[in-house]
Design a protein around this motif. Structure first.
Motif, PDB file in Angstrom:
ATOM      1  N   VAL A  40      57.162  51.311  30.369  1.00 26.22           N
ATOM      2  CA  VAL A  40      56.717  50.170  29.883  1.00 26.22           C
ATOM      3  C   VAL A  40      56.119  49.236  31.228  1.00 26.22           C
ATOM      4  CG1 VAL A  40      56.731  47.661  29.816  1.00 26.22           C
ATOM      5  CG2 VAL A  40      57.602  49.570  27.761  1.00 26.22           C
ATOM      6  N   GLU A  41      55.375  48.942  32.114  1.00 26.59           N
ATOM      7  CA  GLU A  41      55.077  48.774  33.297  1.00 26.59           C
ATOM      8  C   GLU A  41      55.237  47.108  33.404  1.00 26.59           C
ATOM      9  OE1 GLU A  41      50.780  49.138  35.944  1.00 26.59           O
ATOM     10  OE2 GLU A  41      50.180  48.674  34.379  1.00 26.59           O
ATOM     11  N   LEU A  42      56.352  46.584  33.646  1.00 33.48           N
ATOM     12  CA  LEU A  42      55.913  45.359  34.091  1.00 33.48           C
ATOM     13  C   LEU A  42      55.481  44.441  35.256  1.00 33.48           C
ATOM     14  CD1 LEU A  42      57.761  42.351  33.061  1.00 33.48           C
ATOM     15  CD2 LEU A  42      59.253  43.767  34.441  1.00 33.48           C
ATOM     16  N   VAL A  43      54.626  43.556  34.903  1.00 32.35           N
ATOM     17  CA  VAL A  43      53.862  42.576  35.483  1.00 32.35           C
ATOM     18  C   VAL A  43      53.900  41.537  35.714  1.00 32.35           C
ATOM     19  CG1 VAL A  43      51.979  41.922  36.515  1.00 32.35           C
ATOM     20  CG2 VAL A  43      52.265  44.557  35.924  1.00 32.35           C
ATOM     21  N   LEU A  44      54.676  40.775  36.768  1.00 25.34           N
ATOM     22  CA  LEU A  44      55.232  39.447  36.792  1.00 25.34           C
ATOM     23  C   LEU A  44      53.794  38.496  37.309  1.00 25.34           C
ATOM     24  CD1 LEU A  44      59.123  39.564  37.383  1.00 25.34           C
ATOM     25  CD2 LEU A  44      57.633  39.252  34.365  1.00 25.34           C
ATOM     26  N   VAL A  45      52.996  37.712  36.806  1.00 30.29           N
ATOM     27  CA  VAL A  45      52.353  36.794  37.880  1.00 30.29           C
ATOM     28  C   VAL A  45      52.872  34.944  38.051  1.00 30.29           C
ATOM     29  CG1 VAL A  45      50.095  35.975  37.052  1.00 30.29           C
ATOM     30  CG2 VAL A  45      50.676  38.093  35.763  1.00 30.29           C
ATOM     31  N   ASP A  46      52.898  35.108  39.128  1.00 31.00           N
ATOM     32  CA  ASP A  46      53.560  33.821  39.404  1.00 31.00           C
ATOM     33  C   ASP A  46      52.806  32.856  39.708  1.00 31.00           C
ATOM     34  OD1 ASP A  46      56.728  32.733  39.844  1.00 31.00           O
ATOM     35  OD2 ASP A  46      55.567  32.650  42.091  1.00 31.00           O
ATOM     36  N   ASN A  47      52.976  31.542  38.432  1.00 31.21           N
ATOM     37  CA  ASN A  47      51.619  30.624  39.351  1.00 31.21           C
ATOM     38  C   ASN A  47      52.223  29.571  39.994  1.00 31.21           C
ATOM     39  OD1 ASN A  47      49.595  31.344  38.129  1.00 31.21           O
ATOM     40  ND2 ASN A  47      50.054  30.233  36.208  1.00 31.21           N
ATOM     41  N   GLY A  48      54.011  29.814  40.197  1.00 33.88           N
ATOM     42  CA  GLY A  48      54.377  28.579  40.828  1.00 33.88           C
ATOM     43  C   GLY A  48      54.150  28.739  42.706  1.00 33.88           C
ATOM     44  N   PRO A  49      55.119  27.958  43.463  1.00 31.03           N
ATOM     45  CA  PRO A  49      54.892  27.583  44.390  1.00 31.03           C
ATOM     46  C   PRO A  49      55.940  28.460  45.367  1.00 31.03           C
ATOM     47  CG  PRO A  49      56.185  25.301  43.515  1.00 31.03           C
ATOM     48  CD  PRO A  49      55.769  26.024  42.367  1.00 31.03           C
ATOM     49  N   HIS A  50      57.324  29.458  44.428  1.00 27.55           N
ATOM     50  CA  HIS A  50      58.474  29.579  45.039  1.00 27.55           C
ATOM     51  C   HIS A  50      58.447  31.134  43.685  1.00 27.55           C
ATOM     52  CE1 HIS A  50      59.334  24.894  45.037  1.00 27.55           C
ATOM     53  NE2 HIS A  50      59.415  25.773  46.165  1.00 27.55           N
ATOM     54  N   ALA A  51      58.415  32.223  44.429  1.00 29.90           N
ATOM     55  CA  ALA A  51      58.393  33.727  43.608  1.00 29.90           C
ATOM     56  C   ALA A  51      60.063  34.286  43.315  1.00 29.90           C
ATOM     57  CB  ALA A  51      57.091  33.889  43.993  1.00 29.90           C
ATOM     58  N   ASP A  52      60.893  33.136  44.366  1.00 25.72           N
ATOM     59  CA  ASP A  52      61.883  33.683  44.513  1.00 25.72           C
ATOM     60  C   ASP A  52      62.521  34.407  42.881  1.00 25.72           C
ATOM     61  OD1 ASP A  52      62.290  32.866  46.910  1.00 25.72           O
ATOM     62  OD2 ASP A  52      63.561  31.176  46.700  1.00 25.72           O
ATOM     63  N   ALA A  53      62.844  33.628  42.518  1.00 29.89           N
ATOM     64  CA  ALA A  53      63.554  34.069  40.476  1.00 29.89           C
ATOM     65  C   ALA A  53      62.358  35.274  40.436  1.00 29.89           C
ATOM     66  CB  ALA A  53      62.993  33.476  39.790  1.00 29.89           C
ATOM     67  N   ALA A  54      60.953  35.268  40.520  1.00 30.43           N
ATOM     68  CA  ALA A  54      59.758  36.504  39.659  1.00 30.43           C
ATOM     69  C   ALA A  54      60.681  38.190  40.603  1.00 30.43           C
ATOM     70  CB  ALA A  54      58.892  36.334  40.196  1.00 30.43           C
ATOM     71  N   ASP A  55      60.543  38.279  42.419  1.00 32.15           N
ATOM     72  CA  ASP A  55      60.907  38.460  43.044  1.00 32.15           C
ATOM     73  C   ASP A  55      62.519  39.716  42.565  1.00 32.15           C
ATOM     74  OD1 ASP A  55      58.789  38.702  44.399  1.00 32.15           O
ATOM     75  OD2 ASP A  55      59.693  36.996  46.134  1.00 32.15           O
ATOM     76  N   ALA A  56      63.159  38.544  42.408  1.00 31.31           N
ATOM     77  CA  ALA A  56      64.588  39.453  42.094  1.00 31.31           C
ATOM     78  C   ALA A  56      64.336  39.472  40.693  1.00 31.31           C
ATOM     79  CB  ALA A  56      65.543  37.506  41.913  1.00 31.31           C
ATOM     80  N   VAL A  57      63.948  39.196  39.570  1.00 35.88           N
ATOM     81  CA  VAL A  57      63.665  39.797  38.748  1.00 35.88           C
ATOM     82  C   VAL A  57      63.419  41.324  38.294  1.00 35.88           C
ATOM     83  CG1 VAL A  57      62.780  40.113  35.931  1.00 35.88           C
ATOM     84  CG2 VAL A  57      63.830  37.876  37.142  1.00 35.88           C
ATOM     85  N   ALA A  58      62.127  41.590  38.894  1.00 36.79           N
ATOM     86  CA  ALA A  58      61.382  43.093  39.320  1.00 36.79           C
ATOM     87  C   ALA A  58      61.103  43.710  40.089  1.00 36.79           C
ATOM     88  CB  ALA A  58      59.500  42.027  40.026  1.00 36.79           C
ATOM     89  N   ALA A  59      62.363  43.228  40.980  1.00 35.86           N
ATOM     90  CA  ALA A  59      63.657  44.196  41.763  1.00 35.86           C
ATOM     91  C   ALA A  59      64.684  44.645  41.008  1.00 35.86           C
ATOM     92  CB  ALA A  59      64.732  43.391  43.318  1.00 35.86           C
TER      93      ALA A  59
END
Length: 289
Positions: A40-59
């Motif tokens: 499965v290829e996971l892509v998180l599209v971050d619409n918000g001003p802070h990407a910290d949470a998305a970056d942590a989950v992607a990592a």
């Protein structure tokens, strides 16, 4: 979840649209690991001003983050996440979804039984285990307008009861339906690209109704698969930004109904929809203060 390096190219790209998510995004990614046996290829599209949470989950889970630079809304962000996809299937999902083990495999198996399926949706469970009506027929004129105008102010109105009853009577049956909830949706990439993805004019809400209708008009089916089950925590965006969400919901409802009933002789319907939704929006905004 398996990576493409471990077991070949991914069969599915899972697109999760986020806006400053909390712990629910980690729950989403963790549960996804047990939802599919293949890559499965996971892509998180971050619409918000802070990407910290998305970056942590992607990592942590081997995903990729797409930064939009602004809040594009749900449909436009999902379209951005689908750009360049080569997997034959695309999932679009909210970050507050928790996958049941094997649920994505179950959806993919159903897709094999329905070669004209353009979209497939699982049973959406509320946190208390009850079923959310996520597979619905496209509303008739009276049901659509009555439900849009009175569902929140008068939940027991006859139009809403009739509209929702059409799923309640067949909630355990795998079947073709008018549209499926965009909270968790498996879409055939070929079909998604054929109809141009989500209509970017919808910021949030009704983009899934519109997509289901356009898929059907293009000859594809929307298939409800109740044997696949996911839990929708729900309401995370509403809790943080209720006024913005209320306004977006009413603007999208107005756009959809105006578009669906666009003949010249439907003008009284369009006027009634605009006036009624305007009154309902003001009522809900006052209640949300």
């Amino acid at each position: 979840m398996s990576t493409s390096a471990e077991s070949g190219p991914p069969l599915v790209r899972v697109i999760c649209v986020t806006y400053d998510p909390g712990s629910e995004l980690d729950d989403f990614a963790r549960s996804l690991e047990d939802a599919a046996s293949g890559p499965v290829e996971l892509v998180l599209v971050d619409n918000g001003p802070h990407a910290d949470a998305a970056d942590a989950v992607a990592a942590a889970y081997g995903g990729e983050v797409v930064r939009t630079g602004e809040n594009l809304g749900y449909g436009r962000a999902a379209n951005a996440g689908a750009e360049g996809a080569t997997a034959p299937w695309v999932v679009v999902a909210n970050p507050d979804i928790v996958w049941s083990p094997g649920s994505l495999d179950t959806l993919l198996a159903a897709a094999q039984r329905h070669p004209r399926a353009g979209a497939l949706g699982p049973a959406l469970l509320n946190v208390d285990g009850t079923l959310y009506p996520s597979a619905r027929a496209l509303p008739s004129l009276t049901q659509g307008v009555g439900h849009a105008l009175f569902a929140r102010l008068w939940p027991g109105n006859p139009w809403t009861r009739a509209y929702l009853r059409r799923q309640e009577t067949a909630d355990a049956t795998e079947r073709t339906t008018g549209w499926l909830s965009g909270a968790c949706l498996l879409v055939r990439r070929e079909a998604f690209e054929e109809v141009g993805g989500f209509d970017p004019a919808y910021f949030m809400f009704f983009e899934d109704v519109d997509l289901g209708e356009r898929l059907a008009l293009a000859g594809w089916h929307n298939v409800y698969v109740p044997s696949a089950r996911v839990t929708h925590v729900g309401g995370t965006s509403w809790r943080e930004r209720p006024a913005t969400m209320i306004t977006a919901h009413h603007r999208s409802a107005e756009r959809y109904l105006h578009h669906r009933y666009d003949r010249w002789y439907h003008w009284p319907v369009r006027v009634a929809v605009s006036v009624g939704l305007g009154i309902r929006e003001r009522f809900e905004l006052r209640a949300a203060r």
